[in-house]
Design a protein around this motif. Sequence first.
Motif, short mmCIF file in Angstrom:
data_model
loop_
_atom_site.label_atom_id
_atom_site.label_comp_id
_atom_site.label_asym_id
_atom_site.label_seq_id
_atom_site.Cartn_x
_atom_site.Cartn_y
_atom_site.Cartn_z
N VAL A 199 63.87 51.78 70.24
CA VAL A 199 64.14 50.42 70.73
C VAL A 199 63.64 49.39 69.72
O VAL A 199 64.32 48.40 69.42
CB VAL A 199 63.50 50.20 72.12
CG1 VAL A 199 63.64 48.75 72.55
CG2 VAL A 199 64.12 51.13 73.14
N LEU B 297 55.82 45.17 73.63
CA LEU B 297 56.35 46.25 74.46
C LEU B 297 55.19 47.12 74.95
O LEU B 297 54.44 47.69 74.14
CB LEU B 297 57.33 47.10 73.66
CG LEU B 297 58.46 46.34 72.94
CD1 LEU B 297 59.32 47.32 72.14
CD2 LEU B 297 59.31 45.57 73.94
N MET C 49 63.82 53.78 77.24
CA MET C 49 63.52 53.71 75.81
C MET C 49 63.80 55.05 75.12
O MET C 49 64.00 55.09 73.90
CB MET C 49 62.07 53.27 75.56
CG MET C 49 61.01 54.27 76.02
SD MET C 49 60.82 54.39 77.83
CE MET C 49 60.11 52.78 78.17
N LEU D 121 69.05 49.43 76.13
CA LEU D 121 67.82 48.73 76.49
C LEU D 121 67.53 47.60 75.53
O LEU D 121 67.16 46.49 75.95
CB LEU D 121 66.64 49.71 76.53
CG LEU D 121 65.27 49.09 76.81
CD1 LEU D 121 65.28 48.32 78.13
CD2 LEU D 121 64.18 50.17 76.83
N ALA D 122 67.71 47.83 74.23
CA ALA D 122 67.48 46.76 73.26
C ALA D 122 68.39 45.57 73.53
O ALA D 122 67.95 44.41 73.47
CB ALA D 122 67.69 47.29 71.84
N HIS E 61 56.58 48.38 81.25
CA HIS E 61 57.27 49.52 81.87
C HIS E 61 56.29 50.28 82.75
O HIS E 61 55.16 50.58 82.34
CB HIS E 61 57.81 50.45 80.77
CG HIS E 61 58.33 51.76 81.28
ND1 HIS E 61 57.70 52.95 81.05
CD2 HIS E 61 59.43 52.04 82.01
CE1 HIS E 61 58.38 53.94 81.61
NE2 HIS E 61 59.44 53.41 82.20
N PRO F 50 68.25 53.77 74.27
CA PRO F 50 67.58 52.74 73.45
C PRO F 50 68.51 51.61 73.03
O PRO F 50 68.07 50.45 72.98
CB PRO F 50 67.06 53.52 72.25
CG PRO F 50 67.89 54.78 72.20
CD PRO F 50 68.20 55.09 73.62
N TRP G 97 58.33 53.53 71.85
CA TRP G 97 59.32 52.47 71.65
C TRP G 97 60.02 52.59 70.30
O TRP G 97 60.76 51.68 69.92
CB TRP G 97 58.64 51.11 71.73
CG TRP G 97 57.96 50.82 73.03
CD1 TRP G 97 56.63 50.92 73.30
CD2 TRP G 97 58.58 50.37 74.24
NE1 TRP G 97 56.38 50.56 74.60
CE2 TRP G 97 57.57 50.21 75.20
CE3 TRP G 97 59.91 50.08 74.59
CZ2 TRP G 97 57.82 49.78 76.49
CZ3 TRP G 97 60.16 49.66 75.89
CH2 TRP G 97 59.13 49.51 76.83
N SER H 154 54.23 50.30 77.43
CA SER H 154 54.83 51.42 78.16
C SER H 154 53.95 51.86 79.32
O SER H 154 52.85 51.36 79.53
CB SER H 154 55.06 52.59 77.20
OG SER H 154 53.85 52.97 76.58
#
Length: 502
Positions: free
Chosen positions: A20, A6, A235, A242-243, A76, A239, A17, A8
């Motif tokens: 998430v 991940l 996030m 998004l997850a 992101h 969250p 994060w 950002s």
Amino acid sequence: MTAFVLVSGGYTGGWIWRDVAARLREAGDEVHPATLTGLGDRRHLADPATDLETHIEDLVQLIDHIDEPRVVLVGHDYGIHPVLGAADRRPERIARIVHLDAGMPQDGDRPLQLLSDPVVRERLLDPEQQSGSDWRIPAPAADEWQRGGSLAGVPAEALARLTRLAAPQPRATLTQPLRLTGAASAVPTTGVLCTANGTSTALVEALVGLGDPRLQGLLDPQVSFFDLDTGHWPMLSAPDELAAVLRGAAAGEGRRLAAKAAETPVHLRPFLLDVPQRRRERVGQLDLYLPDTDGPAPAVVFVHGGPVPAGVQPTPRDWPTFVGYAGYVAGQGAVGVTVDHGLHELADYGRAADDVAAAVELVRADPRVDPERIAIWYFSGGGPLSAEVLAAPPSWLRCVAATYPVLAPLPSWGLASTRFHPATAVKSAGRLPIVLTRVELELPEIAVTVEEFLAAAGDAEAEVEVIDVPLGHHGFETIDHTEEAREAVRRAVRSVLARLRG
């Protein structure tokens, strides 16, 4: 099990994060939130040489030290640039790339070109600033984050944490070009679009339909899309959702655009009214549809939306909608005018405004036109161009019309100036008549700008007539061939011409 990396956006680190990552781990996935050099708890490692290549190497090293044979890379905002760079260097290790409310940078693009924050973008482009000794961009203050994207749904405590932990961004990470060989071009891709930030799959689909060659790769069956009903920081704001979306993306789920590839693009389908072919004269970027009348006639100038990518054929003045409107107006005794203007990118609003202003002056100088009886009719993404005439209506402008318009810049556009903000400009419109055609099934990110405009117009007691299209879509003239839609067009034209003749 899926291994997620991940990455950002600017100023942040792996800490963003937290929620998430917890959800993904609870589901049994392996998660690696990346903190790039100079950011987060690695801010002390930054120096003037820290650049985009530094961040790409950070991710390459992280990927090389993950035991799972293949990983899902999530980028992101700014993070998509080092993600794409790392995927290009380790394509065999990447199962999927996820663009999380991020653009589609190409080889040679600099991150600042996709930067949503207009203040930072202008600073990076300023030659005097470029030669300065400050090699870091300060992190936004609490009231500045919205310049880079919508904060919709972000709790106050999360915003406070974002501000407290944000680190300055090394300048060279934003100014160094991204270098790609194309090695990762076959890696499956997913776009996760945050609708409250002004992006959606429907908007992407419309852009693809325009024929932009840069977007045709989105029709690949390996490309999928998800929409999240939240702002630019999912996030923090969503969250759980998004997850779930990231797990769906890793499983190859999501909406595909490939099924639309063989269809006639909606903007090239027939106009909903049967309009007899009219005499048309082409003058530069203008087409004039002339009425069967003697003497100077009022004119309606139709301003298409956009951005429309350069090189798209046919150009907007030959699209059935504008040919239809202009011919219909000419049949009612006014000069219909279509114009191709230069709104090819979001940065082109100034250029487009100049093009439209020049077109109007050319029309007013034509001896077959009454220069004191002009209406300007804006469509879709052309709506922001109406702000200048709303803010200071010229005496010759008898009416402004707008059909499914964008009436305030979308959060992701990065337009800081109020020059193109009709919802602000309408406060100065006085008694200028405004005819607004609104569709019931408008894209949510556009509908909210219309409501903002109407609220401001109501406060200013502006003269606005709203014409609703029941069950109408954005671009309804070539989509919804219903009697209600036809009557909406007739009524709008009647209203505009009545103001011209009154």
